[in-house]
Write a protein that holds these residues in place. Structure first.
Motif, short mmCIF file in Angstrom:
data_model
loop_
_atom_site.label_atom_id
_atom_site.label_comp_id
_atom_site.label_asym_id
_atom_site.label_seq_id
_atom_site.Cartn_x
_atom_site.Cartn_y
_atom_site.Cartn_z
N PRO A 67 -4.90 -4.26 11.38
CA PRO A 67 -4.78 -2.79 11.29
C PRO A 67 -5.82 -2.20 10.34
O PRO A 67 -6.00 -2.68 9.22
N GLY A 68 -6.51 -1.18 10.81
CA GLY A 68 -7.48 -0.49 9.98
C GLY A 68 -8.87 -1.09 9.95
O GLY A 68 -9.84 -0.41 9.60
N TRP A 69 -9.00 -2.36 10.34
CA TRP A 69 -10.28 -3.04 10.18
C TRP A 69 -11.37 -2.48 11.11
O TRP A 69 -12.52 -2.32 10.69
N SER A 94 -7.02 3.83 6.93
CA SER A 94 -7.42 2.50 7.39
C SER A 94 -7.40 1.51 6.24
O SER A 94 -6.98 0.35 6.40
N TRP A 95 -7.90 1.94 5.07
CA TRP A 95 -7.84 1.09 3.88
C TRP A 95 -6.41 0.69 3.58
O TRP A 95 -6.10 -0.48 3.34
N ARG A 96 -5.51 1.68 3.59
CA ARG A 96 -4.11 1.41 3.28
C ARG A 96 -3.47 0.49 4.32
O ARG A 96 -2.69 -0.41 3.98
N ASP A 97 -3.79 0.73 5.60
CA ASP A 97 -3.23 -0.10 6.66
C ASP A 97 -3.67 -1.56 6.52
O ASP A 97 -2.87 -2.49 6.71
N LEU A 98 -4.95 -1.77 6.22
CA LEU A 98 -5.47 -3.13 6.10
C LEU A 98 -4.81 -3.86 4.94
O LEU A 98 -4.37 -5.01 5.08
N MET A 99 -4.74 -3.20 3.79
CA MET A 99 -4.14 -3.86 2.62
C MET A 99 -2.65 -4.13 2.84
O MET A 99 -2.14 -5.19 2.47
N ALA A 100 -1.94 -3.18 3.47
CA ALA A 100 -0.51 -3.39 3.74
C ALA A 100 -0.32 -4.56 4.68
O ALA A 100 0.62 -5.37 4.52
N SER A 101 -1.18 -4.68 5.68
CA SER A 101 -1.09 -5.80 6.62
C SER A 101 -1.34 -7.13 5.92
O SER A 101 -0.65 -8.12 6.18
N LYS A 102 -2.31 -7.16 5.02
CA LYS A 102 -2.61 -8.39 4.28
C LYS A 102 -1.41 -8.83 3.46
O LYS A 102 -1.04 -10.01 3.43
N ILE A 103 -0.80 -7.87 2.77
CA ILE A 103 0.34 -8.19 1.92
C ILE A 103 1.53 -8.67 2.76
O ILE A 103 2.23 -9.61 2.39
N LYS A 104 1.72 -8.06 3.91
CA LYS A 104 2.85 -8.42 4.77
C LYS A 104 2.68 -9.80 5.39
O LYS A 104 3.63 -10.59 5.46
N THR A 105 1.46 -10.10 5.87
CA THR A 105 1.24 -11.36 6.58
C THR A 105 0.78 -12.50 5.68
O THR A 105 0.77 -13.66 6.10
N GLY A 106 0.35 -12.17 4.46
CA GLY A 106 -0.14 -13.21 3.57
C GLY A 106 -1.51 -13.73 3.94
O GLY A 106 -1.91 -14.82 3.51
N GLN A 107 -2.25 -12.95 4.72
CA GLN A 107 -3.61 -13.34 5.10
C GLN A 107 -4.59 -12.83 4.06
O GLN A 107 -4.63 -11.64 3.77
N PRO A 108 -5.44 -13.70 3.49
CA PRO A 108 -6.38 -13.25 2.46
C PRO A 108 -7.54 -12.46 3.05
O PRO A 108 -7.81 -12.51 4.26
N LEU A 109 -8.21 -11.71 2.20
CA LEU A 109 -9.45 -11.05 2.61
C LEU A 109 -10.50 -12.11 2.81
O LEU A 109 -10.74 -12.96 1.93
N LEU A 137 -8.74 9.00 -4.17
CA LEU A 137 -8.06 7.71 -4.22
C LEU A 137 -6.91 7.75 -5.22
O LEU A 137 -7.01 8.35 -6.28
N ALA A 138 -5.82 7.08 -4.86
CA ALA A 138 -4.67 6.98 -5.76
C ALA A 138 -4.65 5.60 -6.41
O ALA A 138 -5.22 4.63 -5.90
N ASN A 139 -3.97 5.51 -7.53
CA ASN A 139 -3.83 4.24 -8.22
C ASN A 139 -3.17 3.20 -7.31
O ASN A 139 -3.50 2.01 -7.35
N SER A 140 -2.26 3.64 -6.46
CA SER A 140 -1.57 2.72 -5.55
C SER A 140 -2.53 2.08 -4.55
O SER A 140 -2.32 0.94 -4.12
N ASP A 141 -3.59 2.81 -4.16
CA ASP A 141 -4.58 2.25 -3.24
C ASP A 141 -5.32 1.08 -3.88
O ASP A 141 -5.60 0.07 -3.23
N LEU A 142 -5.64 1.25 -5.15
CA LEU A 142 -6.33 0.18 -5.86
C LEU A 142 -5.38 -0.98 -6.16
O LEU A 142 -5.77 -2.15 -6.09
N ASP A 143 -4.14 -0.65 -6.45
CA ASP A 143 -3.16 -1.69 -6.76
C ASP A 143 -2.92 -2.58 -5.55
O ASP A 143 -2.74 -3.79 -5.69
N ALA A 144 -2.93 -2.01 -4.35
CA ALA A 144 -2.73 -2.81 -3.14
C ALA A 144 -3.85 -3.84 -2.98
O ALA A 144 -3.60 -5.01 -2.67
N ALA A 145 -5.09 -3.41 -3.22
CA ALA A 145 -6.22 -4.35 -3.13
C ALA A 145 -6.13 -5.42 -4.20
O ALA A 145 -6.44 -6.59 -3.97
#
Length: 794
Positions: A67-69, A94-109, A137-145
């Protein structure tokens, strides 16, 4: 108007060529079809009922993107082309979707994603484009990355990841970030951890030293967030011994509470690297602060002792540990050490049943059995695993999914029969597999194990495709992904078995999640299949089609290798399609160069194809980047001469003669080769030869042999004899079988060939005998010819 229509028609063709349907483009047919082929039984069998009841083709799995990529890649493409990027609001989502997907699936960047996300982050943190709304940008966007970088075990460790960690910290300090702000020292600690975790531990430790004595950072440096401990672990992982020792000395000097943990990290470093003197010294060395040594350190030492024959040295340490009546985790390592030291299993069993902890007796359970199985896995001892399972059965200790994962790992590493591995996998599934809420690390280990299993199955002969399909189905149901090396091996085996749809499914589901280097691994596997001479031409063409569709980044060098391979297969029509695809490509680094065109026309010279030659020549004429030189004109001359157009070929000789560069030895050899095919070519050849003689040039053998071929083609057999005799005086080398073969083949008559044969047998018996070993055939004029390898090049 005609140009307008042609331009739009070309765009339509390009779009159709790049669509998924082109994967099933028919294999180019050879252009000269016999009447028998055109009226074969295969054509007559096509009837109404055959079409009506024909099984529909299997649908190709649609490419899967995270998602988002794709939106991020679209942004990067437009930025490179200086075009308007997508709306900022969409890119932020798109940034938020990609990071959320990574966290959910455990797939690294992966490395490519880390690089492009850093670029996007810098762009999003910049000024908001005029006319676009949206929040910064919000702090939460950076925290997700940050969570993706630090909480998910990386598959790749690259400079791109390190730069992303640095960029996150820099932007965190920016005044433009909204939301609750992180403390700057904590943000700095995340940067240091990200750097160390992704391959820059040396640079990370220098960052530590830079802040070591600053009051604001004292809490972090003294041990909060285990910052120094984690950096030390990464130094050990990367093998930086001196930096690790220096960090320990600094910690010990300041009497920090984390000194014992660093002491253990150094001990494990030496133990795992079989550094015997250092390992013994550091484990026996008293800790700076009294504390319990961790179970993992004891296990590393026990394994170290077994590998290096140090059982007598290590035994006292474990006896002392038993006397302390430790916690269950340490009793587990005692049992493991007994197994590693070669203790009889009956004694191990007695110890297992008599464990005493700080608060009384301890009962062996599933975790105890699994800990003992770890020893069997590390020593590749399947017999020991069976004995441990027998103890579990006799003592009514339940096994679980983790037990059978360990058995699978053992059997795979030991190279056990596939049936044994499959039985363990079946028991794993019967035990309930992994729970959905199991730790992310457990799922990652499970995915790696299934990847190992698939690799193991691809190495078996014959390949069990049914078992492979079963594992792939399980991975799809569990939403696990293939590693690049696994995908590469599977693609190779499926291609060999003509399971093209399975290859497409694997690539669709996985390849767009890989970084550039990971995609390259899969490319190499398909390339090796395509270029393998043992691969049939039809299969090689299908493999190339797959590469063309799924790997738009397929390099020019690899495409040129495919070109040469199809020429070697005597399929210039296929090679024509390949260069056409290169010419239509949007990337400049893929489009053909002058060397590419030269290689293609040389291919046509050795594998004549008039239509292909004309098509590629038309591409060249429209390619404004290419300025023909002597070498390219030479290649064109050879290609057209091979297509029985010697007069047109000589036009390129005239271009060469009057060019600033002028003729080369290659073009001289080529023009003689062309003139051999022209009915009155001897006159022009003699004129060229006269100029060569007048310039007193040193003549290469291939130029001289081709000149002999021209004279032979005119039927002057006596002059040919003289030229052959004088060859050494002009070239410095004696005539060989090739020289005699060129002269003989070019003579236009049986009587001339017979006369030359008798003369050559007497004058050059050794060379003629070598020529006789070549195969012979009758040419289109009914004359005998020897099959000599006379490849021409520019």
């Amino acid at each position: 108007m005609r140009a307008h229509v042609a331009r739009h028609a070309r765009h339509f063709v390009v779009r159709r060529a790049s669509s998924s349907h082109s994967l099933f483009a028919p294999i180019p047919r050879r252009r000269h079809l016999s009447p028998h082929t055109l009226h074969s039984n295969h054509t007559q069998c096509r009837n109404f009922f055959g079409v009506l009841f024909q099984k529909p083709p299997r649908e190709v799995r649609q490419p899967e993107y995270e998602p988002g990529w794709m939106k991020i890649m679209l942004w990067r493409s437009r930025m490179l082309d200086n075009l308007r990027p997508p709306p900022r609001k969409e890119l932020l989502q798109s940034w938020r979707d990609l990071m959320a997907s990574k966290i959910k699936t455990g797939q690294p960047l992966n490395a490519t994603q880390a690089m492009q996300c850093r670029r996007l982050l810098e762009w999003l943190a910049g000024p908001i484009p005029e006319g676009e709304g949206g929040k910064p940008l919000a702090n939460s966007d950076l925290d997700a990355a940050r969570r993706v970088l630090l909480l998910i075990e990386p598959y790749e460790r690259s400079e791109a990841h390190v730069q992303l960690a640095k960029t996150l910290h820099r932007i965190w300090q920016s005044e433009e970030i909204t939301g609750k702000r992180e403390d700057s020292t904590k943000s700095w600690s995340y940067m240091v951890l990200g750097m160390a975790r992704h391959g820059a531990s040396r640079e990370a430790v220098q960052e530590l030293y830079a802040k070591w004595n600053e009051a604001d950072y004292k809490a972090l440096v003294s041990g909060e967030n285990k910052l120094i401990e984690k950096v030390a672990q990464d130094l050990a992982r990367e093998g930086h011994e001196q930096e690790l020792l220096q960090l320990y000395a600094r910690v010990e000097e300041d009497e920090l509470q984390l000194a014992p943990r660093l002491h253990e990290i150094i001990t494990m470093f030496y133990a795992q690297n079989n550094r015997v003197p250092e390992g013994k010294e550091w484990f026996a060395k008293p800790m700076p602060i009294e504390g319990q040594v961790r179970a993992e350190t004891y296990y590393a030492v026990a394994s170290f002792a077994r590998r290096n024959g140090l059982q007598q040295w290590a035994n006292p340490f474990f006896e002392e540990l038993m006397e302390r009546q430790p916690r269950k985790t340490h009793w587990h390592v005692v049992l493991q050490a007994m197994l590693l030291m070669g203790e009889d299993l009956s004694n191990v069993r007695k110890t297992l049943l008599s464990m005493q902890g700080p608060n009384g007796p301890l009962t062996a359970d599933t975790s105890t059995i699994n800990a003992m199985l770890d020893v069997a896995c590390d020593t590749l001892d399947a017999g020991l695993a069976d004995e441990i399972l027998a103890i579990a059965n006799e003592e009514s200790i339940r096994t679980d999914a983790e037990t059978y994962l360990r058995l699978m790992s053992l059997y795979l590493a030991a190279g056990s029969p596939p049936a044994t591995v499959d039985a363990a996998f079946e028991r794993f599934q019967e035990a309930g597999a992994l729970e959905p809420d199991a730790p992310m690390q457990s799922w990652a280990q499970y995915a790696q194990l299934l990847n190992r299993y698939l690799l193991y199955l691809t190495r078996q002969r014959p390949v069990d495709f049914k078992a492979i399909s079963k594992i792939l189905k399980v991975m799809e149901e569990e939403m696990l992904h293939l590693n690049p090396d696994t995908a590469a091996a599977l693609c190779l085996r499926f291609l060999e078995n003509e399971q093209t749809y399975d290859v497409l499914d694997i690539l669709s589901a996985n390849v767009f999640r890989y970084s550039g280097d990971q995609r390259d691994l899969v490319q190499q596997a398909i390339m090796s299949f395509t270029l393998d001479p043992q691969t049939s031409t039809a299969r090689a063409w299908n493999a190339y089609q797959i590469m063309k569709e799924f790997f738009q980044d397929l390099s020019r060098e690899r495409r040129e290798a495919v070109l040469r391979a199809f020429f070697d297969r005597k399929r210039p029509d296929m090679a024509t399609h390949v260069i056409s695809h290169m010419r239509q490509h949007s990337r400049m680094d893929v489009q053909p160069t002058i060397d590419t065109y030269v290689s293609v026309f040389e291919g046509f010279a050795n594998n004549p194809d008039r239509q292909g030659t004309e098509n590629v020549h038309n591409m060249l004429k429209m390619d404004v980047r290419i300025q023909p030189d002597t070498r390219l004109n030479t290649a064109l001359m050879l290609a057209y001469a091979a297509c029985e157009r010697p007069l047109y070929a000589l036009d390129f000789w005239n271009e060469i003669k009057f060019s600033a560069e002028g003729p080369t030895y290659g073009s001289l050899a080529a023009v003689f080769w062309v003139l051999e095919r022209k009915s009155d070519g001897a006159k022009m050849a003699r004129d060229i030869w006269a100029k060569i003689e007048s310039m007193d040039l040193e003549v290469p053998a291939n130029v001289y042999i081709n000149y002999i071929g021209v004279i032979s083609a005119q039927g002057d057999e006596k002059e040919v004899r003289g030229l052959v005799t004088k060859m050494a005086s002009f070239t410095g080398v004696e005539p060989d079988a090739m020289t005699l073969g060129v002269a003989f083949n070019a003579l236009p008559g049986d009587d001339l060939q017979a006369s030359f044969k008798e003369w050559a047998k007497q004058q050059y018996p050794v060379q003629w005998t070598a020529l006789l070993k070549k195969r012979k055939h009758m040419n289109e004029h009914g004359l005998c010819e020897y099959r000599i390898s006379r490849r021409v090049c520019a």
